[in-house]
Design a protein around this motif. Structure first.
Motif, PDB file in Angstrom:
ATOM      1  N   THR A 169     -32.620  46.067  61.930  1.00 51.41           N
ATOM      2  CA  THR A 169     -33.922  45.688  61.574  1.00 51.41           C
ATOM      3  C   THR A 169     -33.975  46.328  59.984  1.00 51.41           C
ATOM      4  O   THR A 169     -34.950  45.622  59.054  1.00 51.41           O
ATOM      5  CB  THR A 169     -35.075  46.233  63.093  1.00 51.41           C
ATOM      6  N   LEU A 178     -44.125  36.776  63.378  1.00 50.01           N
ATOM      7  CA  LEU A 178     -43.222  36.471  63.851  1.00 50.01           C
ATOM      8  C   LEU A 178     -41.977  37.700  64.478  1.00 50.01           C
ATOM      9  O   LEU A 178     -41.898  37.295  65.116  1.00 50.01           O
ATOM     10  CB  LEU A 178     -42.430  36.436  62.817  1.00 50.01           C
ATOM     11  N   CYS A 179     -42.913  38.974  63.721  1.00 53.96           N
ATOM     12  CA  CYS A 179     -41.950  40.476  64.768  1.00 53.96           C
ATOM     13  C   CYS A 179     -42.736  40.099  66.146  1.00 53.96           C
ATOM     14  O   CYS A 179     -41.536  40.635  67.388  1.00 53.96           O
ATOM     15  CB  CYS A 179     -41.648  41.438  63.679  1.00 53.96           C
ATOM     16  N   ALA A 207     -41.520  37.797  68.775  1.00 59.30           N
ATOM     17  CA  ALA A 207     -39.629  37.587  68.859  1.00 59.30           C
ATOM     18  C   ALA A 207     -39.288  37.584  70.137  1.00 59.30           C
ATOM     19  O   ALA A 207     -39.585  38.594  70.690  1.00 59.30           O
ATOM     20  CB  ALA A 207     -38.678  38.263  67.560  1.00 59.30           C
ATOM     21  N   ALA A 208     -38.724  36.476  70.386  1.00 55.50           N
ATOM     22  CA  ALA A 208     -37.617  36.666  72.000  1.00 55.50           C
ATOM     23  C   ALA A 208     -36.445  37.031  71.523  1.00 55.50           C
ATOM     24  O   ALA A 208     -35.387  37.439  72.888  1.00 55.50           O
ATOM     25  CB  ALA A 208     -37.496  35.018  72.309  1.00 55.50           C
ATOM     26  N   SER A 209     -36.285  36.848  70.657  1.00 57.53           N
ATOM     27  CA  SER A 209     -34.836  36.857  69.840  1.00 57.53           C
ATOM     28  C   SER A 209     -34.063  37.766  69.168  1.00 57.53           C
ATOM     29  O   SER A 209     -35.097  38.227  68.212  1.00 57.53           O
ATOM     30  CB  SER A 209     -34.387  35.826  70.254  1.00 57.53           C
ATOM     31  N   PRO A 265     -32.469  37.473  67.076  1.00 53.75           N
ATOM     32  CA  PRO A 265     -32.560  37.065  65.310  1.00 53.75           C
ATOM     33  C   PRO A 265     -34.203  36.935  64.641  1.00 53.75           C
ATOM     34  O   PRO A 265     -34.335  36.252  63.405  1.00 53.75           O
ATOM     35  CB  PRO A 265     -31.553  35.550  65.231  1.00 53.75           C
ATOM     36  N   ALA A 266     -34.963  36.323  65.293  1.00 54.23           N
ATOM     37  CA  ALA A 266     -36.509  36.281  65.116  1.00 54.23           C
ATOM     38  C   ALA A 266     -36.776  37.594  64.784  1.00 54.23           C
ATOM     39  O   ALA A 266     -37.597  37.291  63.696  1.00 54.23           O
ATOM     40  CB  ALA A 266     -36.679  35.444  66.439  1.00 54.23           C
ATOM     41  N   LEU A 267     -36.353  38.365  65.155  1.00 48.41           N
ATOM     42  CA  LEU A 267     -37.071  40.112  64.630  1.00 48.41           C
ATOM     43  C   LEU A 267     -36.352  40.010  63.374  1.00 48.41           C
ATOM     44  O   LEU A 267     -37.069  40.190  62.276  1.00 48.41           O
ATOM     45  CB  LEU A 267     -36.283  40.891  66.053  1.00 48.41           C
ATOM     46  N   ALA A 320     -35.334  37.645  61.116  1.00 48.76           N
ATOM     47  CA  ALA A 320     -36.201  36.812  59.765  1.00 48.76           C
ATOM     48  C   ALA A 320     -37.194  37.591  60.045  1.00 48.76           C
ATOM     49  O   ALA A 320     -38.153  37.622  58.566  1.00 48.76           O
ATOM     50  CB  ALA A 320     -36.085  35.215  60.849  1.00 48.76           C
ATOM     51  N   GLY A 321     -38.176  38.413  60.785  1.00 49.82           N
ATOM     52  CA  GLY A 321     -39.811  38.702  60.006  1.00 49.82           C
ATOM     53  C   GLY A 321     -39.462  39.582  60.011  1.00 49.82           C
ATOM     54  O   GLY A 321     -40.343  39.746  58.739  1.00 49.82           O
ATOM     55  N   ARG A 322     -38.523  40.601  59.958  1.00 46.99           N
ATOM     56  CA  ARG A 322     -38.360  41.961  59.399  1.00 46.99           C
ATOM     57  C   ARG A 322     -38.144  41.981  57.970  1.00 46.99           C
ATOM     58  O   ARG A 322     -38.390  41.619  56.936  1.00 46.99           O
ATOM     59  CB  ARG A 322     -37.096  42.676  59.566  1.00 46.99           C
TER      60      ARG A 322
END
Length: 151
Positions: free
Chosen positions: A81, A122-123, A126-128, A130-132, A134-136
């Motif tokens: 992250t 998005l962070c 984030a449910a997963s 990879p989504a976290l 992407a937000g970072r």
């Protein structure tokens, strides 16, 4: 007795009035004061943007244990992250002068703040993992553009 006391306090207050007026005039004539009067809202926006970028770069380091337990990660995986933030930040910081030449300063600032906000949303949703990440990445891109701007 009250009339003499009243006259004495009125005389003391009248003696301070010219000094207060002179000090107020001097403050109003100062260029920083003028700049704050004319561009105060802009100053507040720049300070808030810089503060937000500082918080997004430092606070997630404290959440590594929580991320590890929430997403069932090892510590070295949760450290991604920070890497997902710092790498895009360095790249977009280098691209900031190019962006400012192509677009206007207010437009770049507004787009970067919007990207920072979208990354934060998005962070937070984030449910997963990879989504976290992407937000970072979005937050890192926006931070790299916003941090050199106040200078």
């Amino acid at each position: 007795m009250t009339s003499t006391n009243g006259r004495a306090s009125a005389a003391a207050a009248s003696w301070h009035r010219p000094l207060r007026a002179l000090a107020a005039r001097r403050i109003r004539s100062h260029t920083l004061w003028r700049m704050l009067q004319q561009h105060g809202l802009l100053f507040v926006a720049v300070v808030l943007g810089t503060t937000a970028t500082s918080l997004t770069s430092t606070l997630p380091s404290l959440a590594i244990p929580l991320l590890s337990s929430e997403f069932a990660l090892h510590q070295h995986q949760a450290q991604w992250t920070n890497a997902a933030f710092l790498l895009p930040m360095a790249g977009s910081m280098l691209a900031t002068p190019w962006l400012l030449q192509r677009l206007s300063l207010p437009r770049v600032y507004g787009l970067a703040l919007t990207l920072l906000l979208l990354g934060a949303v998005l962070c937070s949703l984030a449910a997963s993992f990879p989504a976290l990440l992407a937000g970072r990445i979005a937050q890192g891109l926006a931070t790299g553009v916003l941090q050199p701007m106040p200078a």
